[in-house]
Design a protein around this motif. Structure first.
Motif, short mmCIF file in Angstrom:
data_model
loop_
_atom_site.label_atom_id
_atom_site.label_comp_id
_atom_site.label_asym_id
_atom_site.label_seq_id
_atom_site.Cartn_x
_atom_site.Cartn_y
_atom_site.Cartn_z
N TYR A 181 51.47 30.78 82.56
CA TYR A 181 52.41 30.76 83.67
C TYR A 181 53.81 31.01 83.13
O TYR A 181 54.23 30.37 82.15
CB TYR A 181 52.36 29.42 84.41
CG TYR A 181 50.95 29.04 84.80
CD1 TYR A 181 50.35 29.56 85.95
CD2 TYR A 181 50.19 28.17 84.00
CE1 TYR A 181 49.05 29.21 86.30
CE2 TYR A 181 48.89 27.82 84.34
CZ TYR A 181 48.32 28.35 85.49
OH TYR A 181 47.04 28.03 85.83
N CYS A 235 50.03 22.59 89.80
CA CYS A 235 49.15 23.57 89.17
C CYS A 235 47.81 22.94 88.81
O CYS A 235 46.75 23.50 89.07
CB CYS A 235 49.82 24.15 87.93
SG CYS A 235 48.80 25.27 86.96
N ARG A 268 44.08 23.81 90.52
CA ARG A 268 42.95 24.23 89.69
C ARG A 268 41.85 23.18 89.65
O ARG A 268 40.73 23.46 89.20
CB ARG A 268 43.44 24.51 88.26
CG ARG A 268 44.13 25.86 88.11
CD ARG A 268 44.68 26.07 86.71
NE ARG A 268 43.71 25.78 85.66
CZ ARG A 268 44.00 25.71 84.36
NH1 ARG A 268 45.26 25.92 83.97
NH2 ARG A 268 43.07 25.44 83.47
N TYR A 270 53.18 31.35 92.10
CA TYR A 270 51.81 30.97 91.77
C TYR A 270 51.09 30.20 92.89
O TYR A 270 49.99 29.71 92.70
CB TYR A 270 51.81 30.13 90.50
CG TYR A 270 52.18 30.93 89.27
CD1 TYR A 270 51.35 31.93 88.78
CD2 TYR A 270 53.38 30.69 88.60
CE1 TYR A 270 51.70 32.68 87.67
CE2 TYR A 270 53.73 31.42 87.47
CZ TYR A 270 52.88 32.42 87.01
OH TYR A 270 53.24 33.15 85.90
N TRP A 300 51.75 27.26 94.30
CA TRP A 300 51.61 25.82 94.09
C TRP A 300 52.36 25.13 95.24
O TRP A 300 53.60 25.14 95.26
CB TRP A 300 52.24 25.39 92.76
CG TRP A 300 51.65 26.01 91.55
CD1 TRP A 300 50.37 26.46 91.38
CD2 TRP A 300 52.32 26.25 90.31
NE1 TRP A 300 50.21 26.97 90.10
CE2 TRP A 300 51.38 26.85 89.42
CE3 TRP A 300 53.62 26.00 89.84
CZ2 TRP A 300 51.72 27.20 88.12
CZ3 TRP A 300 53.96 26.35 88.55
CH2 TRP A 300 53.00 26.94 87.70
#
Length: 580
Positions: free
Chosen positions: A40, A432, A436, A471, A473
């Motif tokens: 990232y 994050c 995941r 991303y 998030w």
């Protein structure tokens, strides 16, 4: 294969969980990405370092961060130090120009990095022999995954990162991880277990202080089994909370008045060891400490018994061997102390509502209590939302009201080191991990995270909202905007000093967030705040959107003279504790 690729392959085989970085150290970060490690990239090295720390605090995994030679690496220092205080297994990587340029001030960004991280790492090495890149990578993971974890710092001169090898025989100590480190853990000596059991049997009010080592070694099931078998009170300490639930009948985390009644304390995995007087315990209390490193036993706190052992192994043996016992008087005292504490903070909440109504601004007790009420009553379940508590005034109030019911549900960014800057970025790293579903965050994928921070703290990483959006998030950042540093009372008797503690009034952090592509909300009343929080959660859950809620307050809420009760440190150990 290059030296960077050889190192990246080792990291892949070690299951490095993630890399958070800014462009720089190009050869190494590109090799790590090519090796399949989740990577990232963000706006500043310091904030990306905090994200890596947050990811690790939420999962217990080894995580890497990277910066470029001089300025990028220097920008990471505050957050490396914060990770060190939290005993985070953080792999710090940085490039460092060329060995050929040493002592010549060649080109730009030359820096001797290793002395800079002295005192805030477990191990560090400037690699000067390309053939030893795998050997030192192995050394790094041996330190990160053994004993007490702390940051490890490796810097890569260009001659090492770019060196090319045609055969594994050109690399020194090119061994598989099964040969360069051991998974073996210290088990407690039988006689020490016998002594511990005898001390517990004699105790009327035993207490386990379960530190970060219990979380790191995933010992929470054994901890709960041991506590419930013999009615032993439990409080967790450290930067990660929830691995013993706050609502458990044996939790003393929200029962500070019961702490002084404990007659035996068992420290397990307490990496950052307090001294007597820093904890609200009887100075003459009998003490057992379980720690994986023998030379740390007896440091700061006099012991009746020191046990060298892995935390999870000790708790498993304890749970198996403890005889069943009922300590009804102790359990009743815990129950009453929790009830008394709840009544106390309920009264503070009522005061906060009154202060908010009279001023037209949001009191910190209202913000934090209503946030926890939102979590407790949410249809997704009160275990779903991971939270982070930072800032000074708002952080200390949050500690009184926020609760954790599962492992790594609550993160304390300022733990021990006291840095306020990492809050937002650290919770982006947590988000994050949640998205995941890594480690204890598995099962909560898609859930937004909540970060409670201050206007001072937001200044350090507000730009990383761009990273969270990039991303997907979903983060909810609650900014307590009181127009000042929380320590402004230090200038209350010095008119000429006060300007140094103040910001512009009513700055619109929500509009800054909107300009970065996030959602912004500006609120001044309890009703508006509750509605904004509900909208932020829905946007995060449904659209992966991030929201910043700007809660307008006044600096005087910090002062007990102006608006009782003001702010004060919370009892240690317990909910709201930020040291040890």
């Amino acid at each position: 294969m290059t030296g960077a690729e050889a190192f990246a392959n080792l990291c892949s085989k070690e299951d490095l969980a993630a890399l958070f970085c800014c462009p720089g150290n190009y050869t190494v970060i590109n090799a790590l990405a090519a090796a399949g490690i989740p990577t990232y990239g963000g706006r500043t090295e310091g904030a990306m370092c905090a994200m890596a720390d947050g990811f690790s605090r939420a999962t217990g995994e080894v995580v890497a961060t990277s910066g470029t030679e001089g300025p990028g690496f220097a920008h990471m220092i505050m957050n490396i130090a914060a990770a060190n205080a939290a005993r985070t297994p953080l792999l710090v990587l940085a490039s460092n120009m060329t060995l050929a340029g040493d002592d010549r001030e060649a080109f730009i960004q030359q820096a001797y990095q290793q002395p800079t991280t002295e005192g805030i790492k477990k191990y560090g090495k400037r690699m000067i022999d390309p053939a030893r890149v795998h050997e030192y990578g192995a050394y790094a993971f041996r330190c990160l995954k053994s004993g007490v974890p702390q940051p490890v710092h490796l810097d890569f001169p260009a001659e090492v990162a770019r060196a090319r090898f045609k055969s594994p025989t050109e690399l020194r100590d090119f061994y598989d991880k099964s040969k360069y480190r051991s998974e073996s853990r210290a088990s407690p000596a039988a006689k020490d277990v016998d002594t511990a059991l005898a001390l517990i049997a004699k105790s009327q009010r035993p207490l386990i202080v379960a530190g970060q080592g219990v979380f790191q070694r995933k010992g929470w099931d054994a901890l709960r089994r041991a506590a419930e078998k013999a009615d032993i009170a439990v409080v967790t300490s450290g930067p990660t909370r929830g691995f013993f639930p706050d609502d458990h009948r044996l939790s003393i985390a929200t029962a500070p008045n019961a702490l002084l009644s404990a007659d035996l304390v068992i420290f397990v995995g307490q990496y950052c060891m307090p001294s007597p007087g820093e904890y609200r315990l009887d100075p003459q209390i009998k003490a057992i400490r379980v720690h994986p490193v023998q030379e740390d036993l007896g440091r700061n706190w006099p012991l009746d018994l020191g046990i060298v052992s892995d935390e999870a192994l000790f708790l498993e043996i304890l749970a198996d061997r403890l005889p069943k016992a009922k300590r009804d008087a102790w359990v009743a005292e815990l129950t009453k102390a929790r009830s008394d504490y709840q009544a106390q903070i309920d009264e503070i909440y009522k005061l906060g509502l009154d202060h908010s109504a009279k001023t037209g601004m949001l009191h910190p007790a209202v913000i934090t209590r209503d946030t926890q009420n939102f979590i407790d009553t949410h249809p997704d379940g009160r275990q779903s939302i991971a939270t982070g508590l930072g800032g000074w005034t708002i952080g200390l109030f949050a500690g009184r009201y926020m609760r954790a019911y599962r492992p790594a549900q609550e993160i304390l960014p300022p733990y021990q080191y006291g840095a306020i800057g990492p809050d937002m970025a650290m919770m982006m790293g947590v988000s994050c991990a949640v998205q995941r579903g890594v480690g204890p965050q598995k099962g909560y994928e898609g859930t937004p995270t909540i970060c409670i921070t201050s206007d001072a703290g937001a200044a350090y990483s507000l730009m990383e909202l761009d990273t969270a959006i990039k991303y997907s998030w979903p983060t909810i950042t609650i900014v307590y905007n009181n127009n000042a540093w929380g320590v402004w009372p230090h200038a209350s008797r010095s008119a000429r000093s006060m300007h140094m503690y103040l910001f512009q009034e009513h700055l619109r952090y929500d509009q800054m967030a909107t300009a970065l592509g996030a959602r912004g909300e500006y609120v001044r009343t309890p009703a508006d705040f509750r509605a904004a929080l509900a909208r932020a959660y829905k946007a995060g859950r449904d659209d992966k959107a991030s929201t910043l809620i700007n809660c307008q307050a006044i600096k005087e809420f910090t002062s007990g003279k102006d608006y009782p009760p003001g702010v004060s440190l919370n009892a240690e150990p317990g909910a709201g504790a930020i040291a040890h």
